[in-house]
Write an enzyme that holds these catalytic residues in place. Structure first.
Site, PDB file in Angstrom:
ATOM      1  CD  GLU A 198      -8.708 -13.173  -0.927  1.00 20.09           C
ATOM      2  OE1 GLU A 198      -9.470 -12.359  -0.347  1.00 20.09           O
ATOM      3  OE2 GLU A 198      -8.622 -13.231  -2.165  1.00 20.09           O
ATOM      4  CG  HIS A 267      -2.577  -7.187  -8.604  1.00 16.49           C
ATOM      5  ND1 HIS A 267      -3.193  -6.010  -8.278  1.00 16.49           N
ATOM      6  CD2 HIS A 267      -3.548  -8.129  -8.619  1.00 16.49           C
ATOM      7  CE1 HIS A 267      -4.492  -6.225  -8.122  1.00 16.49           C
ATOM      8  NE2 HIS A 267      -4.733  -7.501  -8.310  1.00 16.49           N
TER       9      HIS A 267
END
Lengths: 465, 331
Positions: A198, A267
């Site tokens: 990322e 998450h």
């Protein structure tokens, strides 16, 4: 006395390493100076001869810019020494002066010493209302997922500089199938699968955007974007300002945000307030498919970096979407989802699920709630909120986020500051629990806001509990 | 601007390097006088690198670096007056006084900053190279960072992607031996082979004497050719030395005076070019002194301009946060 750190205002001349008459060369250490942080060695910046030492060894509190020595240039001798008594304005610099700045002066006071004129308040952005939907327009049922895909596809057809970059966006058809079909239509040059890195692909997107391309960077979820937040904030958001308006970064960072279901703490986080905090970004968090489509198209066209926060649970939900060639919505404009006169309920994204349920149940009890879907979190449409508050005099802000420094707490602060006279009760918040998201089904339910909490808060501001 | 290929020990490169040296000395002086604030990282000692690399790139190739960036800007042909005015925080500075030493850009000169966070130029420069690849425009992006940044994770993420997609990027590691106060040996495994850091990704690398502009240009030409022909990224590790501290407030206790003095006296990149020019009969010592006088005049003018230019208008506080644009429905 040279300034040797960003915060130094005075120093101690700890030690002279040269004496009068010594020849010095560029780079020779001529003195040691104690600053607020460290002992620094002062170098001669030029060749020359030490003409006179003006400040004795061991002197403390020597103000920055006070002459401490005179360095003679090639063509000067001791008879040329004129001791500067106090800094005088506009003295020109001699050809050969050392780092001590002996012959130089400091004509102006430091900026901290004089009062800056106040800058006026920032100009308020002018935001147009939603475009009118022509009469007779057909509405089609579409999921949020399909609406997002259509928005990207339409913008990619219209502009060859638009491309999609991210993990599993191409061959896998999107981890959540949002980019489904794009590879087939646009090919691997414009639908680009990246490795799971990322930090790099967010920076690569920003770098490409600096050159004028318009990347759509998909984060598989915003949880993983924490690895890349440096480029979202430091590279994308700040560069236009830091470059005095020269550089642009027309990029969209998008992906699912907030809690999904049973995926636990790492998450399941809502990043709305993290990004809404940052000047230089626009932040969007749509609820319906029509808004998702119209706002994603606007985000792709916007010349600024846009953070687009989607929601996994909403991806599969169907909404009516107007069938128009070019459905684009204004960024920064909230939508009144339902009109009502008794209490204002403000929320965004999946928070609206509870909000709408609560409003339905309140209606059964004769309480008419006005629902505002923020849609954009930055800029925040305070105008619409205040106008509603002026009507209802009561407000509850609902979100799935943690409660500390959140969007809901921001709304409460702003309405208290700017709509105080309209408030008949303290504004309230309904937020997620202030804990990392638990895994167990019962605990997860308790950690998210619940419809009953929204109803209770609405009744509380109505003094009906 | 310099730009003739192979033109490494010329009066032009001598001038270009000396301009950086004198500019940085002046910046150091102005910092000492409190006229430049904040952080100020000087490039003194490293001038051969940007000057040599400039001779091997073409019009339209891009440059990006971190915060020791004044030399890169001057070598890109940015005007010393407006660079200095940015350092003093004035309205004519390249960023209208809002960026400062570490954050300057010139779209016109293809200089993409000027970035204050260690390691970030790696993916950003890779992204510029991605755009070159996307547009198939034949341009190469020179991406500079220090040997300290070379330990950052994002650098390796970028190496992987650049090699995977064969992006036209040349990574120039300016190894000045100290990451702030940490010597390369104390901070980097296999410290003497940073050029080899791309080997795992199949990226060729070379170690180069960064104090010798001819060596820089020779290796630079190979690297740029490699990237331009579509063979992917290339790594150049430039062995160099910064004479000054990491920033102006660095007491530099981590190295000895003798070490600095030795480089200054025996390995100075500008003296090297000057001596070559004299040996080749291209210039006399007198000629070089004349050049120095001219450069000093340019730098003094820049400093004078930068001190007299007004501070930004207070209204500038609010401008450039966002690109002003019409609402989509009005567009």
């Amino acid at each position: 006395m040279p300034a040797l750190s960003p915060t130094m205002e005075e120093g101690t001349l700890a030690k002279w390493l040269v004496k009068e008459g010594d020849a010095v060369k560029t780079g020779d250490v001529i003195a040691e100076i104690e600053t607020d942080k460290a002992t620094m060695e002062v170098e001669a910046l030029d060749d020359g001869k030490v003409g006179k030492l003006l400040v004795a060894e061991g002197t403390e509190h020597v103000p920055v810019n006070q002459p401490i020595a005179i360095l003679l240039g090639e063509d000067e001798d001791a008879s040329d020494i004129k001791i500067p008594e106090a800094p005088e304005p506009k003295q020109t610099e001699p050809e050969a002066s050392g780092e001590t700045q002996a012959n130089e002066s400091s004509p102006e006071p430091k900026p901290a010493d004089h009062k800056e004129p106040e800058a006026k308040a920032p100009p308020k952005p002018k935001i147009a209302p939603d475009p009118k939907i022509p009469e007779g327009t057909e509405f089609v049922d579409q999921t949020v997922r399909e609406a997002l895909r259509d928005a990207m596809a339409e913008e990619m057809r219209a502009d060859p500089d638009v491309f999609v970059l991210g993990e599993e966006v191409a061959e896998y058809q999107g981890a959540y199938k949002v980019t489904q079909g794009l590879l087939k239509e646009f090919g691997p040059k414009r639908v680009v699968d990246t490795p799971i890195t990322e930090y790099a692909f967010a920076g690569i997107g920003a770098g490409a955007a600096f050159t004028g391309l318009k990347p759509i960077v998909e984060f598989m979820t915003w949880n993983f974007a924490m690895q890349a937040i440096d480029h979202v904030v430091n590279s994308a958001a700040k560069t236009h300002y830091m470059s005095g308006g020269q550089m642009r970064c027309p990029i969209v960072f998008r992906g699912p945000n907030g809690a999904a279901a049973r995926v636990a703490a790492q998450h399941s986080q809502d990043y709305a307030s993290w990004y809404a905090h940052v000047p230089g970004l626009k932040v969007i968090a749509p609820y319906s498919a029509a808004d998702a489509k119209g706002l994603l198209k606007a985000a792709i066209r916007d010349p600024n970096p846009v953070v687009f926060l989607e929601n996994e649970i909403l991806y599969g939900q169907q909404f009516k979407v107007p069938k128009l060639d070019d459905w684009v919505l204004p960024i920064g404009k909230a939508r009144i989802l339902r009109e009502g006169k008794d209490v204002t309920l403000v929320s965004y994204s999946h928070g609206l699920t509870y909000t709408i349920e609560a409003a339905d149940k309140l209606a059964e009890e004769g309480i008419e709630a006005e629902i505002i879907d923020l849609r954009s979190l930055r800029p925040l449409d305070l105008e619409t909120i205040l106008a509603s508050l002026a009507k209802t005099h009561r407000l509850v802000a609902i979100e799935e986020s943690w409660p500390v420094c959140s969007i809901a707490s921001e709304i409460c602060a702003r309405v208290t500051q700017e709509g105080f006279d309209d408030l008949d009760a303290p504004p309230l918040t309904v937020s997620g629990a202030d804990v990392p998201m638990p895994y167990a089904a019962n605990l997860e339910k308790l950690a998210l806001p619940r419809t009953e909490q929204v109803i209770a808060a609405a009744k509380k501001v109505l003094y009906k509990d | 601007m310099i730009g003739r290929k192979g033109d490494t020990s010329s009066l032009d490169t001598y001038r270009a390097m000396l301009l950086i040296r004198r500019f940085e000395e002046k910046a150091g002086q102005l910092y000492g006088m409190g006229r430049i604030g904040g952080f100020c990282h000087l490039y003194i000692g490293q001038e051969a690198i940007v000057t040599g690399m400039r001779t091997v790139i073409e019009e339209g190739d891009q440059v990006i670096t971190a915060y020791r960036d004044h030399g890169h800007m001057l070598s890109c042909g940015m005007d010393p007056k407006y660079v200095m005015a940015e350092l003093t925080g004035r309205r004519s500075g390249y960023s209208k006084g809002k960026g400062g030493s570490m954050h300057m850009f010139s779209v016109e000169k293809e200089f993409y900053g000027g970035h204050g966070i260690v390691g970030t130029p790696a993916p950003l420069g890779t992204g510029i190279a991605f755009a070159n690849h996307y547009r198939d425009n034949g341009r190469v992006c020179l991406t500079y960072f220090g040997e300290g940044a070379a330990n950052q994770g994002q650098v390796y993420e970028s190496f992987n992607i650049a090699s995977l997609w064969k992006l036209p990027v040349v990574y120039v590691i300016e190894n000045n031996r100290y990451a702030m106060g940490t010597s390369v040996e104390r901070g980097s495994a296999n410290a003497h082979k940073l050029y080899n850091r791309g080997a795992a990704f199949g990226i060729p690398g070379e170690q180069v004497d960064g104090m010798d502009i001819s060596a820089v240009a020779d290796a630079g030409a190979r690297a740029v050719h490699h990237a331009r022909q579509g063979a992917g990224p290339y790594i150049l590790e430039m062995l160099t030395y910064r004479y000054r501290g990491h920033s102006m407030s660095d007491p530099a206790k981590y190295r000895t005076r003798e070490e600095v003095k030795d480089v200054r006296e025996h390995h100075d990149p500008i003296d090297l070019v000057g001596n070559r020019l004299m040996d080749a009969g291209i210039a006399t010592e007198e000629d070089l002194k004349t050049i120095d006088k001219e450069i000093r005049a340019v730098v003094n003018d820049a400093a004078e301009f930068a001190l007299e230019d007004p501070e930004p208008d207070p209204e500038e506080l609010w401008t450039d946060v966002l690109v002003e644009s019409q609402a989509p429905s009005e567009a």
